[in-house]
Design an enzyme around this catalytic site. Structure first.
Site, mmCIF file in Angstrom:
data_model
loop_
_atom_site.group_PDB
_atom_site.id
_atom_site.type_symbol
_atom_site.label_atom_id
_atom_site.label_comp_id
_atom_site.label_asym_id
_atom_site.label_seq_id
_atom_site.Cartn_x
_atom_site.Cartn_y
_atom_site.Cartn_z
ATOM 1 N N LYS A 192 0.988 -1.186 -0.121
ATOM 2 C CA LYS A 192 0.049 -0.076 -0.042
ATOM 3 C C LYS A 192 0.835 1.077 0.058
ATOM 4 C CE LYS A 192 -2.489 3.270 2.348
ATOM 5 N NZ LYS A 192 -1.661 4.067 1.654
ATOM 6 N N GLU A 268 8.634 1.112 11.434
ATOM 7 C CA GLU A 268 10.006 1.935 11.547
ATOM 8 C C GLU A 268 9.322 3.278 11.145
ATOM 9 O OE1 GLU A 268 12.065 4.563 10.309
ATOM 10 O OE2 GLU A 268 12.232 3.934 8.164
ATOM 11 N N CYS A 303 13.373 10.275 7.717
ATOM 12 C CA CYS A 303 13.272 9.953 9.268
ATOM 13 C C CYS A 303 14.332 9.987 9.908
ATOM 14 C CB CYS A 303 12.554 8.485 9.391
ATOM 15 S SG CYS A 303 13.701 7.347 8.485
ATOM 16 N N GLU A 398 9.028 15.901 15.380
ATOM 17 C CA GLU A 398 9.461 15.583 14.171
ATOM 18 C C GLU A 398 8.979 16.744 13.246
ATOM 19 O OE1 GLU A 398 8.234 11.968 12.123
ATOM 20 O OE2 GLU A 398 10.239 11.646 11.722
#
Ligand SMILES: NC(=O)C1=CN([C@@H]2O[C@H](COP(=O)(O)OP(=O)(O)OC[C@H]3O[C@@H](n4cnc5c(N)ncnc54)[C@H](O)[C@@H]3O)[C@@H](O)[C@H]2O)C=CC1
Ligand code: BAL
Length: 505
Positions: A192, A268, A303, A398
């Site tokens: 996906k 992750e 990331c 973040e």
């Protein structure tokens, strides 16, 4: 081989692209069951690229049925490791043959600079597929030391049907990180892609069929997180989900697993990665270059991006001067121009999120000492924000954009505490000329990957994933990733003259 072309050449390729629009299930492109579509936009220009199938749970059910069929009849799983290797190597070769087309598609879909797509995303994806292909016929299973009255085999078996739920920041590379080990192990996959970036995934699925990976083994279901990601997470016949994305969505997959069949979940997730620069760092020019690369590569939509610079007060001013000089070399603009290192952010909504951090910096009266400009409501210049304290949102959350916050320290203990003052623990980098300090910091900082005197994510041989809220359940890349996609089975064979009761205790 992977050298960039000129802007004119890239634009000519873009003009001639045939973009895929449908989901890819059981070896064929198919519209969504509902007939619905969503619009894929080039974020850099706002132009419509394609209308893509907006699938839902009925399409997921169909894809899982076909993936299960393929897994159970063994059309892929039961091929010898050497045969699976050959098909995956052929896929890698097809990616190489189509490297310019894939680089341009990736750039148009995501806003990433085509130069990076061409020199990093595409070749690294090819290398990842090759590495896992080459691994698979060199792995041996084990026996256990149970003595002379039994033979015990500990064998890896492919886990089954795997849902690979992908982010938009490295669409091709994250696809390769998941499908490389999954397909090598013999699993069937339902991929996906993120709604923002579906194109290259669909093209790779088509190439996989051409490479000899049988129908039903590699399926792509396009659509939103709610309509496609959630049904995959909750599906009773999906054996595992491999996810890269935000921590909140990662948490959802743990809940989906708990509420369904306890499928294995490997996550992750995000990062808030520090670069710690000590006053004994030997080459501040190199440090500046690495920090700039770590912070602004891929517009900071990464990331593992260096998001917090934690620098000794004694070397801060000198380092800032050099960082400033490197930042000025990073031009922002048209992603299809290989001169530009900073492209568009992936979407309007993501731009608004990143810009909110710039607004906060102003509200908090922090020093924006370089950059800070935005263009066309989608581009943000590399930006430096100094005097940031742990109380600031810029230090804790973040950002996933081209903003680097700077905080100073005076002692090693202070540096370690600042580096660890986050719920995340994905990566960190440490700059020092002292072996002792390097070892001390690499031991004391809680993160899954720590680089010394450089920034990077390792290579295909090294595991990637995080501590704390950055990850769960396993690692991407390397032989450790291969094990994610396997179950361990113990087979105990009694070869004694005695009864089973006496043998197995
Ligand atoms: N670790 C990483 O590499 C990434 C981190 N992020 C972080 O996440 C923030 C938000 O970005 P998003 O695109 O919203 O990330 P996300 O985590 O929501 O999306 C990642 C994938 O999960 C799917 N998804 C979303 N909601 C879902 C749900 N309820 N159930 C099942 N699947 C779902 C998405 O469609 C996409 O395929 C970014 O600003 C960034 O901070 C985003 C992408 C990658
Ligand atoms: N940088 C590779 C992993 C990620 O950003 O999701």
């Amino acid at each position: 081989m992977h050298e960039p072309l000129t802007a004119t050449e890239y634009k000519a390729i873009a003009a001639g692209l045939q973009l895929p629009t449908n989901a890819f299930i059981d070896g064929a492109f198919r519209p969504a069951n509902s007939g619905k579509t969503f619009t894929s936009i080039n974020p850099a220009t706002g132009e419509v690229l394609a209308e893509i199938a907006a699938c839902d749970s009925s399409d997921v059910d169909f894809a899982v049925e076909k993936a299960r069929e393929a897994f159970e009849d063994g059309r892929w799983r039961l091929r010898s490791p050497g045969e699976r290797k050959e098909a995956l190597l052929k896929l890698a070769k097809l990616l190489e043959r189509n490297r310019h087309e894939l680089a341009v598609m990736e750039s148009l879909d995501s806003g990433k600079p085509v130069r990076e797509c061409q020199t990093v995303d595409v070749p690294d994806s090819i290398h990842t597929l090759r590495w896992h292909a080459e691994l698979i016929d060199k792995l041996y299973d084990n026996t256990a030391p149970v003595g002379a009255n039994a033979l015990t085999m500990i064998v890896r078996e492919p886990i089954g049907v795997v849902g690979c739920v992908l982010p938009w920041n490295f669409p091709l590379l994250m696809l390769a990180w998941k499908i490389g080990p999954a397909l090598a192990a013999g699993c069937s996959v339902i991929v996906k892609p993120a709604q923002e970036t579906t194109l290259t995934t669909l093209r790779v699925a088509e190439l996989a069929l051409e490479a000899g990976i049988p129908a039903g083994v590699f399926n792509v279901v396009t659509g939103s997180g709610r309509e496609v990601g959630e049904p995959i997470g909750l599906h009773m016949d999906v054996d595992m989900v491999a996810f890269t994305g935000s921590t909140p969505t990662g948490r959802r997959f743990l809940r989906y697993a708990a509420d369904s069949n306890l499928k294995k979940v490997v996550l992750e997730c995000g990062g808030k990665n520090p670069a710690v620069v000590l006053d004994d760092a030997e080459d501040l020019d190199l440090v500046a270059e690495q920090v700039v690369n770590g912070a602004f590569w891929n517009m900071g939509e990464n990331c593992s991006a260096t998001s917090r610079l934690i620098v000794h007060a004694r070397v801060k001013d000198e380092l800032m001067k050099r960082i400033g000089a490197y930042m000025r070399e990073w031009k922002t603009g048209d992603p299809l121009d290989p001169e530009n290192r900073i492209g568009a952010l992936v979407s309007k909504s993501h731009y608004e999120k990143v810009k909110s951090f710039l607004d906060d910096a102003k509200t908090e009266k922090l020093s924006v000492t370089q950059g800070g400009e935005t263009y066309n409501g989608i581009f943000i210049e590399p930006t430096l924000v100094e005097d940031v304290t742990p109380a600031s949102r810029l230090f804790q959350e973040e950002i996933f954009g081209p903003i680097l916050s700077v905080t100073t320290f005076n002692t090693l203990a202070e540096a370690t505490a600042l580096a660890n003052d986050t719920n995340y623990g994905l990566t960190a980098s440490v700059y020092t000329g002292s072996l002792r300090n390097a070892i001390r910091l690499t031991r004391d900082i809680r993160a899954g990957l720590i680089t010394v005197n450089c920034f990077g994510e390792g290579d295909a041989t090294t595991p990637f994933g995080g501590y704390k809220e950055s990850g769960f359940g396993g690692r991407d890349k390397s032989v450790f990733a291969h094990d994610n996609y396997c179950e361990l089975k113990t087979i105990w064979i009694d070869i004694s003259d005695r009864s089973v009761d006496e043998t197995i205790r």
